[in-house]
Design a protein around this motif. Structure first.
Motif, mmCIF file in Angstrom:
data_model
loop_
_atom_site.group_PDB
_atom_site.id
_atom_site.type_symbol
_atom_site.label_atom_id
_atom_site.label_comp_id
_atom_site.label_asym_id
_atom_site.label_seq_id
_atom_site.Cartn_x
_atom_site.Cartn_y
_atom_site.Cartn_z
ATOM 1 N N MET A 58 0.801 -1.174 0.084
ATOM 2 C CA MET A 58 0.072 -0.149 0.113
ATOM 3 C C MET A 58 0.933 1.380 0.089
ATOM 4 O O MET A 58 0.643 2.340 -0.539
ATOM 5 C CB MET A 58 -1.086 0.036 1.255
ATOM 6 C CG MET A 58 -1.944 -1.210 1.323
ATOM 7 S SD MET A 58 -3.114 -0.915 -0.035
ATOM 8 C CE MET A 58 -4.416 0.208 0.657
ATOM 9 N N THR A 61 2.286 1.794 -3.407
ATOM 10 C CA THR A 61 1.237 2.341 -4.186
ATOM 11 C C THR A 61 1.041 3.731 -4.270
ATOM 12 O O THR A 61 1.042 4.289 -5.187
ATOM 13 C CB THR A 61 -0.086 1.538 -3.893
ATOM 14 O OG1 THR A 61 0.007 -0.117 -4.021
ATOM 15 C CG2 THR A 61 -1.026 1.854 -5.082
ATOM 16 N N PHE A 62 0.863 4.168 -3.295
ATOM 17 C CA PHE A 62 0.611 5.775 -2.894
ATOM 18 C C PHE A 62 1.944 6.599 -3.188
ATOM 19 O O PHE A 62 1.603 7.606 -3.724
ATOM 20 C CB PHE A 62 -0.131 6.063 -1.688
ATOM 21 C CG PHE A 62 -1.321 5.590 -1.259
ATOM 22 C CD1 PHE A 62 -2.341 6.372 -2.007
ATOM 23 C CD2 PHE A 62 -1.840 4.296 -0.785
ATOM 24 C CE1 PHE A 62 -3.829 6.063 -1.935
ATOM 25 C CE2 PHE A 62 -3.219 3.767 -0.562
ATOM 26 C CZ PHE A 62 -4.262 4.616 -1.265
ATOM 27 N N ALA A 65 2.177 6.513 -6.907
ATOM 28 C CA ALA A 65 1.022 7.389 -7.534
ATOM 29 C C ALA A 65 1.241 8.824 -7.338
ATOM 30 O O ALA A 65 1.137 9.728 -8.369
ATOM 31 C CB ALA A 65 -0.421 7.036 -6.837
ATOM 32 N N ILE A 208 -4.629 9.623 -10.703
ATOM 33 C CA ILE A 208 -4.458 9.063 -9.539
ATOM 34 C C ILE A 208 -5.102 7.536 -9.339
ATOM 35 O O ILE A 208 -4.533 6.447 -9.102
ATOM 36 C CB ILE A 208 -5.057 9.724 -8.195
ATOM 37 C CG1 ILE A 208 -4.108 10.915 -8.208
ATOM 38 C CG2 ILE A 208 -5.018 8.759 -6.885
ATOM 39 C CD1 ILE A 208 -4.607 11.821 -7.036
ATOM 40 N N SER A 211 -3.079 5.294 -11.644
ATOM 41 C CA SER A 211 -1.991 4.822 -10.871
ATOM 42 C C SER A 211 -2.181 3.645 -9.876
ATOM 43 O O SER A 211 -1.333 2.883 -9.578
ATOM 44 C CB SER A 211 -1.227 6.097 -10.121
ATOM 45 O OG SER A 211 -0.896 7.215 -11.171
ATOM 46 N N LEU A 212 -3.430 3.906 -9.259
ATOM 47 C CA LEU A 212 -3.408 3.073 -8.157
ATOM 48 C C LEU A 212 -3.887 1.492 -8.582
ATOM 49 O O LEU A 212 -3.477 0.508 -8.123
ATOM 50 C CB LEU A 212 -4.758 3.643 -7.310
ATOM 51 C CG LEU A 212 -4.586 4.781 -6.307
ATOM 52 C CD1 LEU A 212 -5.690 5.157 -5.599
ATOM 53 C CD2 LEU A 212 -3.503 4.580 -5.486
ATOM 54 N N GLU A 213 -4.577 1.402 -9.785
ATOM 55 C CA GLU A 213 -4.820 -0.117 -10.570
ATOM 56 C C GLU A 213 -3.735 -0.158 -11.525
ATOM 57 O O GLU A 213 -3.823 -1.209 -12.004
ATOM 58 C CB GLU A 213 -6.151 0.360 -11.215
ATOM 59 C CG GLU A 213 -6.201 1.249 -12.625
ATOM 60 C CD GLU A 213 -7.399 0.899 -13.469
ATOM 61 O OE1 GLU A 213 -8.445 0.121 -12.797
ATOM 62 O OE2 GLU A 213 -7.319 1.484 -14.432
ATOM 63 N N VAL A 229 2.858 -3.791 -5.412
ATOM 64 C CA VAL A 229 1.824 -2.739 -5.007
ATOM 65 C C VAL A 229 0.764 -3.350 -4.643
ATOM 66 O O VAL A 229 0.378 -4.591 -4.682
ATOM 67 C CB VAL A 229 1.879 -1.787 -6.474
ATOM 68 C CG1 VAL A 229 3.352 -1.168 -6.444
ATOM 69 C CG2 VAL A 229 1.694 -2.475 -7.658
ATOM 70 N N TYR A 230 -0.382 -2.502 -4.815
ATOM 71 C CA TYR A 230 -1.854 -3.011 -4.455
ATOM 72 C C TYR A 230 -2.333 -3.825 -5.313
ATOM 73 O O TYR A 230 -2.968 -4.911 -4.971
ATOM 74 C CB TYR A 230 -2.645 -1.684 -4.235
ATOM 75 C CG TYR A 230 -3.995 -1.878 -4.042
ATOM 76 C CD1 TYR A 230 -4.292 -1.676 -2.763
ATOM 77 C CD2 TYR A 230 -5.001 -1.510 -5.124
ATOM 78 C CE1 TYR A 230 -5.841 -1.943 -2.510
ATOM 79 C CE2 TYR A 230 -6.290 -1.876 -4.812
ATOM 80 C CZ TYR A 230 -6.666 -2.086 -3.565
ATOM 81 O OH TYR A 230 -7.932 -2.263 -3.331
ATOM 82 N N SER A 231 -2.248 -3.474 -6.538
ATOM 83 C CA SER A 231 -2.609 -4.379 -7.691
ATOM 84 C C SER A 231 -2.206 -5.717 -7.973
ATOM 85 O O SER A 231 -2.811 -6.611 -8.066
ATOM 86 C CB SER A 231 -2.764 -3.656 -9.192
ATOM 87 O OG SER A 231 -1.492 -3.307 -9.468
ATOM 88 N N PHE A 255 -10.333 0.198 -1.872
ATOM 89 C CA PHE A 255 -10.115 0.958 -3.320
ATOM 90 C C PHE A 255 -11.209 1.958 -3.501
ATOM 91 O O PHE A 255 -10.993 3.102 -3.878
ATOM 92 C CB PHE A 255 -9.752 0.248 -4.102
ATOM 93 C CG PHE A 255 -8.974 0.973 -5.633
ATOM 94 C CD1 PHE A 255 -7.803 1.053 -5.705
ATOM 95 C CD2 PHE A 255 -10.157 1.355 -6.586
ATOM 96 C CE1 PHE A 255 -7.379 1.731 -6.836
ATOM 97 C CE2 PHE A 255 -9.707 1.982 -7.575
ATOM 98 C CZ PHE A 255 -8.323 2.156 -7.848
#
Length: 555
Positions: A58, A61-62, A65, A208, A211-213, A229-231, A255
């Motif tokens: 997480m 990820t941020f 992003a 954003i 970027s997160l996905e 990362v998150y994805s 999310f």
């Protein structure tokens, strides 16, 4: 009271986007074990946040992003202003390069950057080491390597969305500020930026979310160095044996919460201001003369555009002629066998036809659907507009791989979709749903800038609503509609995560064929298919440009 057209539209959009989300949230609270009944509870949520490495994922990820979007917004806004509001030469060509960069598939581009920046065999690193460097200078498998691999698409989407808004900014605003004695910087920050805020907010939120996905680049470049990362964490849970759908769905629900917060902040900010810049009182565009900085600015934009489009594409093309992908030092490294084997494969022709059919179908249907949604949100006073706007954002609340899972469950559990399961029509519906946030928000950002007095003047002259829409609204919005249609077409050619679970042997697209080759360690054939996809992207962009796809009001 909600009107009948608005109610019907809300029901249709709600069914398309809420059903997958409802199934996602529902399944985050259930655990299914082989041979045992479904158990309801919080086990999935507990397991999601107890998974090793989830905090680091997480954080990564941020961090990625924020870094990407901060750099891309600054660079993209500056380039968009140069293209739309200054006298630099070849503005149409420069903008076209950014179109290409945005539409180029992420996976093929990354393969091109690997050939250039791999620390072991990358051409640039090898060339610098022959000049005296003791160790590789660049490493594509790193935090900044991932940022760079994304930079072309991140900057390009800013240019694509902000350039039209800059063009629709009446020069009278800037002239009035200068007459009042304001400096250029004061005018830019106190006049231009506030008026541009709707487009800036849309591009920032869309950036954003993208970027997160983001998935393919992080999986390819982050896995070798253990950067998750998150994805990729969600993908890891989905691909475990047995699949851990409940924890994956729980992470996706988080999310969704982040998305809802961003959309709420955007609506609250925009709802308090008026951003109409194109009105019936007259509209002027004047290019800012850059003087001696004209050609340096042109060279700066051109260099960036060429680097993010031509360089990775050229390297990808080189990879199609290699006996072993990435190995330049072997004896006789070049061959034409990759092209012969791929073009002789009968699956290629079927995949090409599927891609064209899905792309054209989803592009045309999407444009009509998104334009109707955007018009109802911006240009009507029907109750329920806020709900329709909110619903149009929701498809991006799910990472692509989980949207595919949610849509799969939706299609299998909805009788009206069962007859078309496994066909290209199902993939068309999936792509229309997936592209809804982008398409709706792009058209919406254009309609926000069109003053209501344009329609009122048309009605006073006796024109019907349809005539007003066709002769006034449509010509001004047409460039944006072409852009949205092109995005829909290209998404069908390049999207992998959304359709990977929905496609079958008969409905396989070129992107899925490329993935099949790569999964089977046939990277040479995968690069050939990737080059074909890139050729389709360039062709589609050229056609759109010929039809008037240079977005915005022209001088």
């Amino acid at each position: 009271m909600v009107s009948l057209p608005m109610l019907v539209l809300i029901l249709v959009v709600g069914f398309l986007v809420l059903t997958p989300l409802f199934l996602m949230i529902l399944n985050s609270f259930q655990t299914a074990r082989p041979g045992q009944p479904i158990v309801w509870g919080m086990e999935g949520w507990i397991k999601a946040f107890a998974t090793p490495g989830i905090v680091n994922a997480m954080t990564n990820t941020f961090t990625l992003a924020i870094t990407r979007q901060s750099l891309a917004l600054g660079i993209g806004a500056f380039f968009a202003w140069l293209i739309a509001r200054t006298d630099i030469p070849m503005k149409g060509t420069l903008e076209f390069f950014f179109w290409l960069s945005f539409f180029l598939p992420a996976l093929p581009e990354t393969m091109g950057w690997i050939l250039l920046l791999d620390p072991k065999y990358g051409l640039l690193n090898q060339g610098l080491m022959t000049l005296g460097l003791s160790q590789p200078l660049f490493n594509i498998y790193s935090f900044w390597g991932i940022v760079w691999a994304h930079m072309g698409g991140s900057v390009s989407v800013k240019v694509m969305l902000l350039a039209p808004a800059f063009r629709n900014l009446d020069a009278a605003f800037e002239e009035a500020s200068k007459i009042s004695g304001a400096s250029g910087w004061h005018t830019f920050f106190r006049i231009v930026i506030p008026v541009m805020m709707p487009a800036i907010l849309v591009t920032t939120i869309l950036g954003i979310i993208r970027s997160l996905e983001a998935f393919e680049i992080e999986l390819l470049l982050g896995t070798p160095i253990g950067l998750q990362v998150y994805s990729t964490k969600i993908h890891e849970l989905v691909t475990w044996e047995p699949p851990q759908f409940a924890p994956a769905m729980a992470l996706s629900t988080v999310f969704l919460g982040v998305l809802l917060l961003m959309v709420a902040l955007q609506r609250r900010y925009i709802g308090q201001r008026n951003y109409e810049t194109v009105s019936g009182r007259g509209f002027t565009i004047r290019s800012t003369a850059l003087g001696r900085w004209r050609y340096p600015a042109f060279l700066l934009v051109l260099a960036f555009a060429l680097v993010v489009t031509i360089v990775p594409t050229l390297l990808l093309l080189i990879g199609t002629f290699m006996k072993l992908f990435g190995f330049f030092g072997i004896a006789e490294p070049w061959t034409l066998d990759n092209w012969r084997a791929t073009l002789d494969d009968p699956v290629l022709l079927r995949s090409l036809w599927n891609t064209l059919a899905i792309g054209i179908g989803s592009g045309v249907i999407g444009v009509l659907f998104y334009a109707l949604i955007a018009y109802m949100i911006v240009k009507t006073r029907h109750a329920g507009r806020w709900l329709l706007d909110f619903l149009s954002w929701l498809p991006w609340s799910l990472p692509g791989i989980l949207l595919g899972v949610a849509l799969l469950w939706t299609f299998l559990q909805t009788r009206i979709f069962l007859p078309i399961y496994g066909t290209i029509y199902l993939l068309m519906i999936a792509m229309v749903i997936k592209s809804m946030p982008f398409g709706t928000q792009v058209i919406k950002s254009v309609l926000i800038q069109l003053g209501s007095d344009l329609e009122e003047a048309s009605k006073v002259c006796g024109a019907t609503w349809f005539h007003t829409f066709r002769r006034v609204i449509l010509p001004l919005a047409m460039p944006a509609l072409i852009t949205v249609g092109l995005v829909g077409f290209i998404s069908a050619a390049r999207d992998i995560s959304t359709v990977v679970l929905l496609g079958s042997g008969k409905s396989r697209t070129l992107s899925l064929l490329m993935l099949d080759f790569a999964a089977g360690a046939e990277f040479e054939k995968a690069t050939v298919v990737a080059v074909i996809i890139v050729a389709m992207v360039v062709g589609a962009a050229l056609i759109a440009r010929a039809l008037g796809g240079q977005v915005g009001v022209r001088e």
